[in-house]
Design a protein around this motif. Structure first.
Motif, PDB file in Angstrom:
ATOM      1  N   VAL A   1       3.719  11.542   4.216  1.00 27.96           N
ATOM      2  CA  VAL A   1       4.840  11.173   3.341  1.00 27.96           C
ATOM      3  C   VAL A   1       5.300  12.431   2.610  1.00 27.96           C
ATOM      4  O   VAL A   1       4.483  13.179   2.068  1.00 27.96           O
TER       5      VAL A   1
ATOM      6  N   PHE B   1       3.596   2.887  -0.193  1.00 28.16           N
ATOM      7  CA  PHE B   1       4.932   3.187   0.297  1.00 28.16           C
ATOM      8  C   PHE B   1       4.904   3.412   1.811  1.00 28.16           C
ATOM      9  O   PHE B   1       5.748   2.895   2.541  1.00 28.16           O
ATOM     10  N   ALA B   2       3.914   4.182   2.285  1.00 28.20           N
ATOM     11  CA  ALA B   2       3.807   4.475   3.715  1.00 28.20           C
ATOM     12  C   ALA B   2       3.654   3.192   4.531  1.00 28.20           C
ATOM     13  O   ALA B   2       4.332   3.006   5.552  1.00 28.20           O
TER      14      ALA B   2
ATOM     15  N   LYS C   1       8.645  -1.895   7.753  1.00 22.90           N
ATOM     16  CA  LYS C   1      10.097  -2.042   7.928  1.00 22.90           C
ATOM     17  C   LYS C   1      10.559  -1.433   9.244  1.00 22.90           C
ATOM     18  O   LYS C   1      11.338  -2.038   9.978  1.00 22.90           O
ATOM     19  N   GLU C   2      10.079  -0.223   9.524  1.00 20.54           N
ATOM     20  CA  GLU C   2      10.526   0.504  10.716  1.00 20.54           C
ATOM     21  C   GLU C   2       9.999  -0.104  12.013  1.00 20.54           C
ATOM     22  O   GLU C   2      10.700  -0.107  13.020  1.00 20.54           O
TER      23      GLU C   2
ATOM     24  N   ARG D   1      11.653   9.998  -1.394  1.00 19.73           N
ATOM     25  CA  ARG D   1      10.372   9.787  -0.718  1.00 19.73           C
ATOM     26  C   ARG D   1      10.676   9.355   0.712  1.00 19.73           C
ATOM     27  O   ARG D   1      11.505   8.476   0.934  1.00 19.73           O
ATOM     28  N   LYS D   2      10.009   9.995   1.672  1.00 22.61           N
ATOM     29  CA  LYS D   2      10.280   9.701   3.083  1.00 22.61           C
ATOM     30  C   LYS D   2       8.981   9.624   3.867  1.00 22.61           C
ATOM     31  O   LYS D   2       8.115  10.485   3.744  1.00 22.61           O
ATOM     32  N   LEU D   3       8.877   8.591   4.702  1.00 24.51           N
ATOM     33  CA  LEU D   3       7.754   8.477   5.629  1.00 24.51           C
ATOM     34  C   LEU D   3       8.064   9.381   6.828  1.00 24.51           C
ATOM     35  O   LEU D   3       9.050   9.171   7.531  1.00 24.51           O
TER      36      LEU D   3
ATOM     37  N   THR E   1       4.473   0.075   3.622  1.00 28.25           N
ATOM     38  CA  THR E   1       5.695  -0.724   3.487  1.00 28.25           C
ATOM     39  C   THR E   1       6.805  -0.183   4.382  1.00 28.25           C
ATOM     40  O   THR E   1       7.481  -0.943   5.086  1.00 28.25           O
ATOM     41  N   GLU E   2       7.008   1.134   4.370  1.00 33.40           N
ATOM     42  CA  GLU E   2       8.046   1.743   5.211  1.00 33.40           C
ATOM     43  C   GLU E   2       7.735   1.564   6.686  1.00 33.40           C
ATOM     44  O   GLU E   2       8.630   1.288   7.485  1.00 33.40           O
ATOM     45  N   HIS E   3       6.463   1.726   7.064  1.00 34.20           N
ATOM     46  CA  HIS E   3       6.080   1.519   8.463  1.00 34.20           C
ATOM     47  C   HIS E   3       6.361   0.076   8.878  1.00 34.20           C
ATOM     48  O   HIS E   3       6.882  -0.162   9.976  1.00 34.20           O
TER      49      HIS E   3
END
Length: 125
Positions: A106, A54-55, A61-62, A115-117, A57-59
């Motif tokens: 996270v 998740f971390a 995207k950001e 869930r938040k990075l 993937t979110e990174h």
């Protein structure tokens, strides 16, 4: 027959014994402070790997990057309103031949499906 009160020496010894037991007994000791970080024993645990994926993937995207998750090197968790995970993650950038290490934090609250990075940074050196 009137009962005599315990002697001062007996009371002192009882307090001393209780104090010694509370200091020596692992039942009364905590490994870490409440809210403190605790080491994750198994970085290959499926839940830990899911958080790490998740971390990354979110990174991606950001930051508009294309990191590919490889493994969780090590990690810690902290129980708060949910759980904070501080993970060292190995990931490759695009077609790079060697991976780099990143530290990600996270915040996870599974009961609320939240869930938040919080942070994601390359570990230099």
């Amino acid at each position: 027959m009137a009962r005599k009160s315990p002697s001062l020496l007996f009371v002192f010894l009882a307090i001393l014994l209780v104090s010694a037991l509370s200091e020596a007994s692992p039942v009364w000791k905590r490994k870490t402070a409440v809210g403190g970080w605790q080491s994750i024993d198994n970085p290959k645990d499926p839940q830990v790997v899911e958080i790490a994926n998740f971390a990354v993937t979110e990174h991606n995207k950001e930051a508009s990057t294309a990191l590919a998750f490889e493994a969780v090197v090590k990690g810690e968790k902290q129980v708060v309103a949910g759980t904070n995970y501080r993970l060292v993650i190995a990931a490759k950038d695009g077609s790079a031949t060697s991976s780099k290490q990143y530290q990600a934090v996270v915040w996870d609250k599974p009961l609320q499906k939240f869930r938040k990075l919080v942070s994601f940074e390359e570990i230099k050196g």
